[in-house]
Design a protein around this motif. Structure first.
Motif, short mmCIF file in Angstrom:
data_model
loop_
_atom_site.label_atom_id
_atom_site.label_comp_id
_atom_site.label_asym_id
_atom_site.label_seq_id
_atom_site.Cartn_x
_atom_site.Cartn_y
_atom_site.Cartn_z
N ALA A 1 -38.77 3.83 -6.85
CA ALA A 1 -40.08 4.41 -7.18
C ALA A 1 -39.95 5.56 -8.17
O ALA A 1 -40.89 5.87 -8.92
CB ALA A 1 -40.77 4.88 -5.90
N LEU A 2 -38.78 6.23 -8.18
CA LEU A 2 -38.55 7.32 -9.13
C LEU A 2 -38.03 6.82 -10.48
O LEU A 2 -37.80 7.60 -11.39
CB LEU A 2 -37.55 8.32 -8.55
N GLY A 3 -37.81 5.53 -10.58
CA GLY A 3 -37.32 4.97 -11.83
C GLY A 3 -35.81 4.90 -11.90
O GLY A 3 -35.25 4.68 -12.98
N PHE A 4 -35.14 5.13 -10.78
CA PHE A 4 -33.68 5.08 -10.76
C PHE A 4 -33.18 3.87 -10.00
O PHE A 4 -32.06 3.86 -9.50
CB PHE A 4 -33.12 6.35 -10.11
N GLY A 5 -34.03 2.86 -9.93
CA GLY A 5 -33.67 1.66 -9.19
C GLY A 5 -32.72 0.77 -9.98
O GLY A 5 -32.29 1.10 -11.10
N PRO A 6 -32.43 -0.38 -9.46
CA PRO A 6 -31.54 -1.31 -10.16
C PRO A 6 -32.17 -1.77 -11.48
O PRO A 6 -33.36 -2.03 -11.57
CB PRO A 6 -31.41 -2.48 -9.18
N SER A 7 -31.34 -1.84 -12.49
CA SER A 7 -31.82 -2.20 -13.84
C SER A 7 -32.40 -3.60 -13.86
O SER A 7 -33.39 -3.87 -14.56
CB SER A 7 -30.67 -2.10 -14.85
N LEU A 8 -31.81 -4.51 -13.14
CA LEU A 8 -32.28 -5.89 -13.15
C LEU A 8 -33.72 -5.99 -12.66
O LEU A 8 -34.54 -6.72 -13.24
CB LEU A 8 -31.35 -6.76 -12.29
N GLU A 9 -34.03 -5.22 -11.61
CA GLU A 9 -35.41 -5.25 -11.11
C GLU A 9 -36.37 -4.60 -12.11
O GLU A 9 -37.50 -5.06 -12.30
CB GLU A 9 -35.48 -4.53 -9.76
N ALA A 10 -35.93 -3.52 -12.76
CA ALA A 10 -36.78 -2.86 -13.76
C ALA A 10 -37.06 -3.80 -14.92
O ALA A 10 -38.21 -3.94 -15.39
CB ALA A 10 -36.12 -1.57 -14.25
N PHE A 11 -36.04 -4.48 -15.42
CA PHE A 11 -36.23 -5.42 -16.52
C PHE A 11 -37.11 -6.60 -16.09
O PHE A 11 -37.91 -7.12 -16.88
CB PHE A 11 -34.90 -5.94 -17.05
N SER A 12 -36.99 -7.01 -14.86
CA SER A 12 -37.82 -8.10 -14.36
C SER A 12 -39.29 -7.69 -14.34
O SER A 12 -40.18 -8.47 -14.68
CB SER A 12 -37.35 -8.50 -12.96
N ARG A 13 -39.55 -6.43 -13.98
CA ARG A 13 -40.93 -5.95 -13.97
C ARG A 13 -41.48 -5.85 -15.40
O ARG A 13 -42.64 -6.20 -15.67
CB ARG A 13 -41.01 -4.59 -13.28
N ILE A 14 -40.64 -5.34 -16.31
CA ILE A 14 -41.08 -5.24 -17.72
C ILE A 14 -41.36 -6.62 -18.27
O ILE A 14 -42.36 -6.86 -18.98
CB ILE A 14 -40.02 -4.49 -18.55
N TYR A 15 -40.48 -7.56 -17.94
CA TYR A 15 -40.67 -8.93 -18.43
C TYR A 15 -41.97 -9.53 -17.90
O TYR A 15 -42.69 -10.22 -18.62
CB TYR A 15 -39.47 -9.78 -18.01
N SER A 16 -42.26 -9.24 -16.64
CA SER A 16 -43.50 -9.78 -16.08
C SER A 16 -44.73 -9.12 -16.71
O SER A 16 -45.82 -9.70 -16.70
CB SER A 16 -43.52 -9.61 -14.56
N GLU A 17 -44.56 -7.92 -17.31
CA GLU A 17 -45.69 -7.22 -17.95
C GLU A 17 -45.80 -7.56 -19.44
O GLU A 17 -46.74 -7.14 -20.11
CB GLU A 17 -45.51 -5.70 -17.79
#
Length: 193
Positions: free
Chosen positions: A64-80
């Motif tokens: 939630a602070l933006g320090f999560g796993p990179s793969l999940e962050a990229f997956s969210r960006i990809y979905s957006e």
């Protein structure tokens, strides 16, 4: 003429007497106490404890602070990306409409050039996890205690001791206290006649 007495023979008899000297026998009886033997095995208490375990999972909080796993962050960006592309197309159409609206008297080219120098706000795109009060998962496994109790054991052995008996014989003496006798006493005879 006088009659002289008839001489008489005197017989004296003495009976025999037996003497007996007797003492009672004597008993001496002694009873020793029984022998007791006590063997005690003490009780035993064995306790084996495994400590409790507290597990804290704060991966959602980091996400939630933006320090999560990179793969999940990229997956969210990809979905957006689709929404971002649609927003970009909508922005281009809006900018084109502004430039085409000459009748408004706005210098749209100058305004759009000015707006283009602003930094792109990437934070509007949600690549972070959801902020929530439940982002920290805690689980506690209580300690395990293994208790084994062995009760005390008592062994009781009794040995009965036999009595000690001593007998001292008495005295028995038999003797002749007086012997039997017969005494003959002849009469006195007057030999002068």
């Amino acid at each position: 003429m006088s009659i002289s007495p008839v001489p008489q023979l005197q017989i004296r008899q003495q009976y025999a007497q037996i003497g007996i000297d007797a003492d009672m026998g004597q008993w001496d009886i002694e009873q020793p106490r029984a022998t007791q033997e006590l063997t005690t095995t003490p009780s035993r208490l064995d306790m084996h404890t495994q400590p409790g375990q507290l597990s804290i999972d704060n991966s959602k909080w980091h996400d939630a602070l933006g320090f999560g796993p990179s793969l999940e962050a990229f997956s969210r960006i990809y979905s957006e990306c689709k929404n971002i592309a649609l927003q970009g197309i909508a922005k281009i159409v809006e900018d084109g409409n502004r430039m085409a609206a000459i009748q408004t008297g706005e210098n749209a080219f100058s305004a759009l050039a000015k707006e283009s120098t602003k930094d792109i706000d990437f934070y509007e795109y949600m690549y972070m996890g959801d902020a929530s009060l439940d982002n920290i998962d805690m689980s506690y496994q209580p300690a395990k205690v293994d208790i084994q109790y062995t009760p005390a054991h008592v062994e009781h052995h009794v040995t009965v001791n036999p009595p000690k008996i001593h007998y001292q014989r008495g005295k028995l003496d038999i003797y002749m206290k007086q012997y039997a006798s017969v005494e003959f006493i002849p009469p006195s005879i007057d030999t002068k006649r």
